[in-house]
Design a protein around this motif. Structure first.
Motif, PDB file in Angstrom:
ATOM      1  N   SER A   1     102.266   8.563  78.332  1.00  0.00           N
ATOM      2  CA  SER A   1     101.244   7.928  79.157  1.00  0.00           C
ATOM      3  C   SER A   1      99.863   8.197  78.553  1.00  0.00           C
ATOM      4  N   PRO A   2      98.972   7.185  78.533  1.00  0.00           N
ATOM      5  CA  PRO A   2      97.619   7.413  78.003  1.00  0.00           C
ATOM      6  C   PRO A   2      96.901   8.548  78.719  1.00  0.00           C
ATOM      7  N   ARG A   3      97.234   8.751  79.973  1.00  0.00           N
ATOM      8  CA  ARG A   3      96.551   9.792  80.737  1.00  0.00           C
ATOM      9  C   ARG A   3      96.971  11.199  80.319  1.00  0.00           C
ATOM     10  N   PHE A   4      98.162  11.336  79.772  1.00  0.00           N
ATOM     11  CA  PHE A   4      98.648  12.671  79.425  1.00  0.00           C
ATOM     12  C   PHE A   4      97.744  13.327  78.385  1.00  0.00           C
ATOM     13  N   ALA A   5      97.228  12.548  77.453  1.00  0.00           N
ATOM     14  CA  ALA A   5      96.320  13.099  76.439  1.00  0.00           C
ATOM     15  C   ALA A   5      95.052  13.648  77.091  1.00  0.00           C
ATOM     16  N   THR A   6      94.570  12.977  78.122  1.00  0.00           N
ATOM     17  CA  THR A   6      93.392  13.444  78.851  1.00  0.00           C
ATOM     18  C   THR A   6      93.678  14.760  79.558  1.00  0.00           C
ATOM     19  N   LEU A   7      94.865  14.874  80.132  1.00  0.00           N
ATOM     20  CA  LEU A   7      95.265  16.120  80.792  1.00  0.00           C
ATOM     21  C   LEU A   7      95.393  17.255  79.777  1.00  0.00           C
ATOM     22  N   CYS A   8      95.930  16.956  78.610  1.00  0.00           N
ATOM     23  CA  CYS A   8      96.045  17.970  77.557  1.00  0.00           C
ATOM     24  C   CYS A   8      94.670  18.449  77.111  1.00  0.00           C
ATOM     25  N   ASP A   9      93.715  17.533  77.067  1.00  0.00           N
ATOM     26  CA  ASP A   9      92.354  17.905  76.686  1.00  0.00           C
ATOM     27  C   ASP A   9      91.749  18.837  77.729  1.00  0.00           C
ATOM     28  N   LYS A  10      92.006  18.590  78.985  1.00  0.00           N
ATOM     29  CA  LYS A  10      91.514  19.461  80.057  1.00  0.00           C
ATOM     30  C   LYS A  10      92.165  20.842  79.951  1.00  0.00           C
ATOM     31  N   PHE A  11      93.456  20.854  79.654  1.00  0.00           N
ATOM     32  CA  PHE A  11      94.191  22.107  79.457  1.00  0.00           C
ATOM     33  C   PHE A  11      93.583  22.906  78.303  1.00  0.00           C
ATOM     34  N   ARG A  12      93.289  22.210  77.200  1.00  0.00           N
ATOM     35  CA  ARG A  12      92.705  22.888  76.035  1.00  0.00           C
ATOM     36  C   ARG A  12      91.331  23.466  76.355  1.00  0.00           C
ATOM     37  N   LYS A  13      90.514  22.728  77.082  1.00  0.00           N
ATOM     38  CA  LYS A  13      89.181  23.221  77.436  1.00  0.00           C
ATOM     39  C   LYS A  13      89.273  24.468  78.317  1.00  0.00           C
ATOM     40  N   ALA A  14      90.219  24.458  79.253  1.00  0.00           N
ATOM     41  CA  ALA A  14      90.421  25.640  80.089  1.00  0.00           C
ATOM     42  C   ALA A  14      90.882  26.830  79.240  1.00  0.00           C
ATOM     43  N   THR A  15      91.707  26.564  78.246  1.00  0.00           N
ATOM     44  CA  THR A  15      92.166  27.616  77.333  1.00  0.00           C
ATOM     45  C   THR A  15      90.989  28.203  76.555  1.00  0.00           C
ATOM     46  N   GLU A  16      90.094  27.357  76.094  1.00  0.00           N
ATOM     47  CA  GLU A  16      88.902  27.823  75.368  1.00  0.00           C
ATOM     48  C   GLU A  16      88.006  28.668  76.272  1.00  0.00           C
ATOM     49  N   LEU A  17      87.955  28.318  77.548  1.00  0.00           N
ATOM     50  CA  LEU A  17      87.178  29.116  78.498  1.00  0.00           C
ATOM     51  C   LEU A  17      87.837  30.468  78.740  1.00  0.00           C
TER      52      LEU A  17
END
Length: 226
Positions: A199-215
């Motif tokens: 799903s195109p949205r899954f990439a957006t969710l992964c990006d949010k996950f990555r940003k939280a990981t960086e935090l």
């Protein structure tokens, strides 16, 4: 060691986070917990900030109840809120009280900018999005600590931080990780379908996950620099 199994959705997001995940789960702060070389003052500084973090994190999980669309989602979110307040925050209170820091002082800890950035990122994900947005921001903390705890329980060479390690490697914490992984998986399927990874949205969710990981990486670093 092989990472614990917390579900397909989490595994895909973890993989998509790339190097950020290793930076988080094998940060110098974490390795200091493993071998006991982490200075006690750094640990207590981290615990105080993490207690404040957990206050906001619990509120974010309470928001997950509001964002839920099924009874099962609500039940899982409520269970996580209860675990955070009755188990994780209890650990922080006990260690800090033993170090001469009473609970009222712990609750009043001034919030560091790194803490503020992370907690508000998570809350904003929930306020502006749906349950999937919120879970993508919440998952790195829950499962990351579970993965760290499981590894450190096997690799630790010191008992200095044994209580902390035992909490996150223990049955309750690992059960919470599995439950959140199951919640994430079912929420993805419920909203995006069985083929959610495409799903195109899954990439957006992964990006949010990555940003939280960086935090999370910044949070560990805050503990070292204080």
């Amino acid at each position: 060691m092989t990472a614990p199994e917390y579900g397909r959705g989490f595994a895909l997001m973890r993989e998509a986070a790339g190097e950020a995940w290793g930076d988080y789960t094998r940060h110098a702060f974490v390795e200091g917990l493993k071998d006991g070389t982490l200075p006690r003052e750094a640990f207590l500084h981290y615990l105080r900030q993490d207690y404040v973090f957990l206050v906001h994190f619990s509120r974010a999980w309470a928001l997950a109840v509001v964002k839920s669309e099924t009874y099962e989602e609500m039940l899982s979110a409520v269970g996580t809120v209860n675990s955070l307040i009755s188990e994780e925050m209890k650990l922080h209170v006990g260690i800090c009280e033993a170090a001469g820091i009473p609970q009222d002082e712990l609750f009043a800890t001034p919030e560091r900018p790194e803490n503020l950035a992370y907690t508000r990122f998570v809350l904003e994900a929930g306020y502006s999005g749906d349950l999937l947005d919120l879970l993508a921001a919440l998952a790195p903390c829950v499962m990351g600590y579970g993965e760290i705890g499981a590894r450190l329980a096997k690799e630790k060479t010191s008992e200095v931080y044994a209580d902390w390690i035992a909490t996150y490697s223990g049955e309750v914490a690992q059960g919470d990780c599995a439950a959140v992984g199951q919640l994430l998986e079912s929420a993805l399927i419920h909203r995006l379908g069985e083929d959610y990874a495409n799903s195109p949205r899954f990439a957006t969710l992964c990006d949010k996950f990555r940003k939280a990981t960086e935090l999370e990486v910044s949070f560990w670093q805050m503990g070292l620099t204080r």
